[in-house]
Motif scaffolding. Structure first.
Motif, PDB file in Angstrom:
ATOM      1  N   ASP A  24      -8.828  -4.057   0.394  1.00  0.00           N
ATOM      2  CA  ASP A  24      -9.221  -5.369   0.906  1.00  0.00           C
ATOM      3  C   ASP A  24      -8.540  -5.686   2.236  1.00  0.00           C
ATOM      4  O   ASP A  24      -9.184  -6.078   3.206  1.00  0.00           O
ATOM      5  CB  ASP A  24      -8.877  -6.467  -0.105  1.00  0.00           C
ATOM      6  CG  ASP A  24      -9.776  -6.432  -1.341  1.00  0.00           C
ATOM      7  OD1 ASP A  24     -10.803  -5.720  -1.300  1.00  0.00           O
ATOM      8  OD2 ASP A  24      -9.435  -7.094  -2.336  1.00  0.00           O
ATOM      9  N   LYS A  25      -7.213  -5.574   2.258  1.00  0.00           N
ATOM     10  CA  LYS A  25      -6.429  -5.853   3.465  1.00  0.00           C
ATOM     11  C   LYS A  25      -5.304  -4.826   3.560  1.00  0.00           C
ATOM     12  O   LYS A  25      -4.833  -4.304   2.548  1.00  0.00           O
ATOM     13  CB  LYS A  25      -5.831  -7.269   3.425  1.00  0.00           C
ATOM     14  CG  LYS A  25      -6.877  -8.386   3.473  1.00  0.00           C
ATOM     15  CD  LYS A  25      -7.509  -8.502   4.848  1.00  0.00           C
ATOM     16  CE  LYS A  25      -8.575  -9.603   4.909  1.00  0.00           C
ATOM     17  NZ  LYS A  25      -7.992 -10.941   4.830  1.00  0.00           N
ATOM     18  N   TYR A  30       4.656 -11.756  -5.575  1.00  0.00           N
ATOM     19  CA  TYR A  30       3.356 -12.125  -6.144  1.00  0.00           C
ATOM     20  C   TYR A  30       3.460 -12.425  -7.641  1.00  0.00           C
ATOM     21  O   TYR A  30       2.856 -13.380  -8.132  1.00  0.00           O
ATOM     22  CB  TYR A  30       2.363 -10.998  -5.903  1.00  0.00           C
ATOM     23  CG  TYR A  30       0.990 -11.240  -6.487  1.00  0.00           C
ATOM     24  CD1 TYR A  30       0.109 -12.137  -5.886  1.00  0.00           C
ATOM     25  CD2 TYR A  30       0.578 -10.569  -7.637  1.00  0.00           C
ATOM     26  CE1 TYR A  30      -1.149 -12.365  -6.419  1.00  0.00           C
ATOM     27  CE2 TYR A  30      -0.683 -10.793  -8.176  1.00  0.00           C
ATOM     28  CZ  TYR A  30      -1.536 -11.690  -7.569  1.00  0.00           C
ATOM     29  OH  TYR A  30      -2.785 -11.910  -8.105  1.00  0.00           O
ATOM     30  N   ASP A  68      -3.940  -1.795  -7.773  1.00  0.00           N
ATOM     31  CA  ASP A  68      -3.908  -3.092  -7.097  1.00  0.00           C
ATOM     32  C   ASP A  68      -3.454  -2.949  -5.652  1.00  0.00           C
ATOM     33  O   ASP A  68      -3.858  -3.724  -4.781  1.00  0.00           O
ATOM     34  CB  ASP A  68      -2.966  -4.048  -7.829  1.00  0.00           C
ATOM     35  CG  ASP A  68      -3.391  -4.271  -9.265  1.00  0.00           C
ATOM     36  OD1 ASP A  68      -4.524  -4.721  -9.474  1.00  0.00           O
ATOM     37  OD2 ASP A  68      -2.599  -3.965 -10.175  1.00  0.00           O
ATOM     38  N   ARG A  80      -5.356  -5.583  -2.953  1.00  0.00           N
ATOM     39  CA  ARG A  80      -6.162  -6.756  -3.257  1.00  0.00           C
ATOM     40  C   ARG A  80      -5.875  -7.896  -2.292  1.00  0.00           C
ATOM     41  O   ARG A  80      -4.727  -8.151  -1.925  1.00  0.00           O
ATOM     42  CB  ARG A  80      -5.890  -7.200  -4.691  1.00  0.00           C
ATOM     43  CG  ARG A  80      -6.525  -6.299  -5.743  1.00  0.00           C
ATOM     44  CD  ARG A  80      -5.966  -6.560  -7.139  1.00  0.00           C
ATOM     45  NE  ARG A  80      -5.729  -7.985  -7.393  1.00  0.00           N
ATOM     46  CZ  ARG A  80      -4.880  -8.422  -8.300  1.00  0.00           C
ATOM     47  NH1 ARG A  80      -4.178  -7.562  -9.045  1.00  0.00           N
ATOM     48  NH2 ARG A  80      -4.726  -9.710  -8.490  1.00  0.00           N
ATOM     49  N   GLY A  81      -6.939  -8.577  -1.915  1.00  0.00           N
ATOM     50  CA  GLY A  81      -6.816  -9.627  -0.918  1.00  0.00           C
ATOM     51  C   GLY A  81      -5.823 -10.711  -1.291  1.00  0.00           C
ATOM     52  O   GLY A  81      -5.042 -11.160  -0.448  1.00  0.00           O
ATOM     53  N   GLU A  82      -5.830 -11.143  -2.571  1.00  0.00           N
ATOM     54  CA  GLU A  82      -4.944 -12.250  -2.960  1.00  0.00           C
ATOM     55  C   GLU A  82      -3.473 -11.874  -2.870  1.00  0.00           C
ATOM     56  O   GLU A  82      -2.604 -12.739  -2.708  1.00  0.00           O
ATOM     57  CB  GLU A  82      -5.280 -12.764  -4.361  1.00  0.00           C
ATOM     58  CG  GLU A  82      -5.097 -11.755  -5.480  1.00  0.00           C
ATOM     59  CD  GLU A  82      -6.378 -11.006  -5.812  1.00  0.00           C
ATOM     60  OE1 GLU A  82      -6.549 -10.647  -6.985  1.00  0.00           O
ATOM     61  OE2 GLU A  82      -7.201 -10.786  -4.894  1.00  0.00           O
ATOM     62  N   ILE A  83      -3.165 -10.574  -3.002  1.00  0.00           N
ATOM     63  CA  ILE A  83      -1.780 -10.121  -2.841  1.00  0.00           C
ATOM     64  C   ILE A  83      -1.431 -10.052  -1.365  1.00  0.00           C
ATOM     65  O   ILE A  83      -0.422 -10.603  -0.912  1.00  0.00           O
ATOM     66  CB  ILE A  83      -1.573  -8.739  -3.496  1.00  0.00           C
ATOM     67  CG1 ILE A  83      -1.840  -8.816  -4.996  1.00  0.00           C
ATOM     68  CG2 ILE A  83      -0.153  -8.241  -3.231  1.00  0.00           C
ATOM     69  CD1 ILE A  83      -1.781  -7.468  -5.704  1.00  0.00           C
ATOM     70  N   GLU A 128      -2.778 -11.475   1.165  1.00  0.00           N
ATOM     71  CA  GLU A 128      -2.861 -12.738   1.900  1.00  0.00           C
ATOM     72  C   GLU A 128      -1.545 -13.509   1.887  1.00  0.00           C
ATOM     73  O   GLU A 128      -1.380 -14.491   2.619  1.00  0.00           O
ATOM     74  CB  GLU A 128      -3.994 -13.611   1.354  1.00  0.00           C
ATOM     75  CG  GLU A 128      -5.378 -13.211   1.851  1.00  0.00           C
ATOM     76  CD  GLU A 128      -5.510 -13.276   3.367  1.00  0.00           C
ATOM     77  OE1 GLU A 128      -4.907 -14.178   3.987  1.00  0.00           O
ATOM     78  OE2 GLU A 128      -6.199 -12.416   3.939  1.00  0.00           O
ATOM     79  N   LEU A 129      -0.588 -13.063   1.076  1.00  0.00           N
ATOM     80  CA  LEU A 129       0.742 -13.667   1.134  1.00  0.00           C
ATOM     81  C   LEU A 129       1.338 -13.535   2.533  1.00  0.00           C
ATOM     82  O   LEU A 129       2.186 -14.336   2.942  1.00  0.00           O
ATOM     83  CB  LEU A 129       1.671 -13.017   0.106  1.00  0.00           C
ATOM     84  CG  LEU A 129       1.411 -13.357  -1.362  1.00  0.00           C
ATOM     85  CD1 LEU A 129       2.265 -12.491  -2.283  1.00  0.00           C
ATOM     86  CD2 LEU A 129       1.701 -14.836  -1.618  1.00  0.00           C
ATOM     87  N   SER A 148      -0.245 -14.014   5.179  1.00  0.00           N
ATOM     88  CA  SER A 148      -0.915 -14.953   6.089  1.00  0.00           C
ATOM     89  C   SER A 148      -0.146 -16.257   6.231  1.00  0.00           C
ATOM     90  O   SER A 148      -0.576 -17.151   6.969  1.00  0.00           O
ATOM     91  CB  SER A 148      -2.338 -15.242   5.585  1.00  0.00           C
ATOM     92  OG  SER A 148      -3.146 -14.099   5.704  1.00  0.00           O
ATOM     93  N   ARG A 153       3.017 -17.244   3.612  1.00  0.00           N
ATOM     94  CA  ARG A 153       4.238 -17.361   2.818  1.00  0.00           C
ATOM     95  C   ARG A 153       5.275 -16.313   3.193  1.00  0.00           C
ATOM     96  O   ARG A 153       6.482 -16.579   3.209  1.00  0.00           O
ATOM     97  CB  ARG A 153       3.887 -17.245   1.333  1.00  0.00           C
ATOM     98  CG  ARG A 153       5.078 -17.428   0.409  1.00  0.00           C
ATOM     99  CD  ARG A 153       4.646 -17.370  -1.041  1.00  0.00           C
ATOM    100  NE  ARG A 153       5.789 -17.413  -1.935  1.00  0.00           N
ATOM    101  CZ  ARG A 153       5.731 -17.233  -3.246  1.00  0.00           C
ATOM    102  NH1 ARG A 153       4.537 -17.027  -3.814  1.00  0.00           N
ATOM    103  NH2 ARG A 153       6.802 -17.292  -3.987  1.00  0.00           N
TER     104      ARG A 153
END
Length: 421
Positions: free
Chosen positions: A122-123, A144, A261, A281-284, A286-287, A289, A291
């Protein structure tokens, strides 16, 4: 047999010493400046390491003027061989345009897009090495999940401060709360996980095939178990594919259809320049971005970015051909060794990555068997890792493999009877 083995090894070392006087002299000089005479422990071996002056294609040339076919290939980072013209041209162009911008550059986005597509991540973020990538992957996994324990495996190696040879954490490792389980052993791994307090496991860090640990592939059942266990426990599953990403276009995770993951990458992906990457994974991810911060002066250095973009010359077809040649080499060597060394020399691996396996009645004898093969191959003009690791590059041809197999045949003919005693 021990006396005969020791005598044979000493004879090979004596020949090596007399054949490499400049390497010897330079080693002695470096001892005044560098602990053990080097700044990379893995490259050091007694009586002194070979010193290389130049390299081209599949050949390295020592300071003493001897040429060797390179079957080490920078511990798998040298997938393109030495001085590939496409990569050299990209690096020269990068140098002409200036280095160390202290700014975002055009190439990092291009390289990120290519790697994201290839490995279906994802990223992604870049580092200077896979070691740094492993460190950052564990750090973000802990944030996370809000947990601290890390499941790793005996024989695993994820960079200098993340080694677990012999099933123990190296004394200079990063002081995480490690849980060290046997590699490719579902029952014993499950038993250790069952003893953990609830909601304490942050991450599972695993190589789909041990690299430094002897090129030992994990079974698909074991990796599937880790995927299921990580999901059930709420932990982040991290595949360290710094080495194994070269075994399939999408890495072993794609070949085995097991999605982690997060993924750690590195080695060859910048065409031989210093490089590492971690993503998932994007939600991991994106930290980063907001935090979390992830600094690093050379994370996006233009030489590594240029080398990585130029490494786009690699295709799935080229990669497959290299791995097929590697499988052929391993099978042929295995056939030569089978039953002819008393079980003291074997070989394991997958595709373009492989390693000799050595054994003896004790550690001393095992070490002598390793040195016997290593110095025999050097005498044949073939360069591998002192510990027995080998990897191929895309410039290796069947003639190179045939020469290697022939050298192993001569090893068996000369030393096989002694090893079987």
């Amino acid at each position: 047999m021990f006396t005969a083995l020791s005598t044979a090894v000493e004879a090979l070392k004596a020949h090596y010493t007399t054949s490499n006087p400049i390497s010897h002299a330079q080693h002695n000089s470096r001892l005044s400046h560098l602990p053990a005479g080097n700044t990379r422990s893995l490259l050091s071996y007694p009586p002194f390491p070979l010193c290389v002056r130049s390299a081209a294609g599949a050949t390295i040339t020592s300071v003493d003027g001897a040429a060797y076919t390179d079957f080490l290939c920078e511990y798998s980072a040298g997938l393109f061989g030495h001085s590939h013209p496409v990569i050299l041209a990209a690096l020269r162009n990068a140098l002409d345009n200036g280095v160390n911008f202290g700014a975002v550059n055009e190439l990092e986005g291009e390289l990120a897009a290519a790697l994201r597509a290839r490995f279906e991540i994802d990223k992604i973020r870049f580092t200077n090495s896979a070691t740094e990538a492993s460190i950052m992957a564990l750090a973000v996994a802990k944030v996370y999940t809000g947990r601290k324990k890390i499941l790793v495996f005996s024989g695993g190696y994820h960079g200098g401060p993340l080694g677990f040879a012999g099933g123990v954490s190296a004394p200079h490792n990063i002081p995480h709360e490690y849980v060290i389980a046997p590699y490719d052993d579902i029952p014993r791994t499950a038993a250790q996980l069952s003893q953990l307090p609830p909601d304490t496991l942050a991450a599972v860090l695993v190589e789909p095939m041990l690299g430094s640990g002897g090129c030992i592939p994990a079974s698909i059942e074991f990796l599937q178990y880790l995927r299921t266990a990580a999901t059930e426990l709420g932990a982040v599953l991290i595949f360290d594919e710094a080495m194994t990403s070269r075994l399939h276009w999408g890495g072993l995770q794609k070949k085995l259809d097991i999605k982690p993951d997060m993924t750690v990458l590195g080695k060859y992906l910048a065409g031989g320049m210093s490089f590492g990457a971690f993503g998932g994974r994007g939600e991991i991810m994106e930290l980063f971005s907001g935090r979390l911060t992830h600094a690093g002066t050379f994370n996006n250095n233009v030489l590594s970015m240029a080398g990585g973009v130029a490494a786009g010359l690699l295709t799935a077809q080229i990669l497959d051909a290299m791995n097929v040649l590697g499988d052929e080499m391993r099978v042929k060597v295995e056939g030569v060794l089978e039953g002819k060394t008393g079980g003291k020399v074997g070989i394991s691996g997958m595709g373009s990555l492989m390693a000799f396996k050595y054994s003896g009645r004790d550690e001393v004898e095992t070490g002598l068997v390793r040195e016997l093969m290593f110095f025999h191959l050097l005498g044949e003009g073939l360069y591998i890792a002192y510990r027995g690791f080998m990897s191929l590059s895309i410039v290796h041809e069947r003639s190179h493999v045939d020469a290697f197999v022939g050298a192993v045949e001569r090893f068996v003919k000369k030393y096989g009877e002694m090893l079987r005693e």
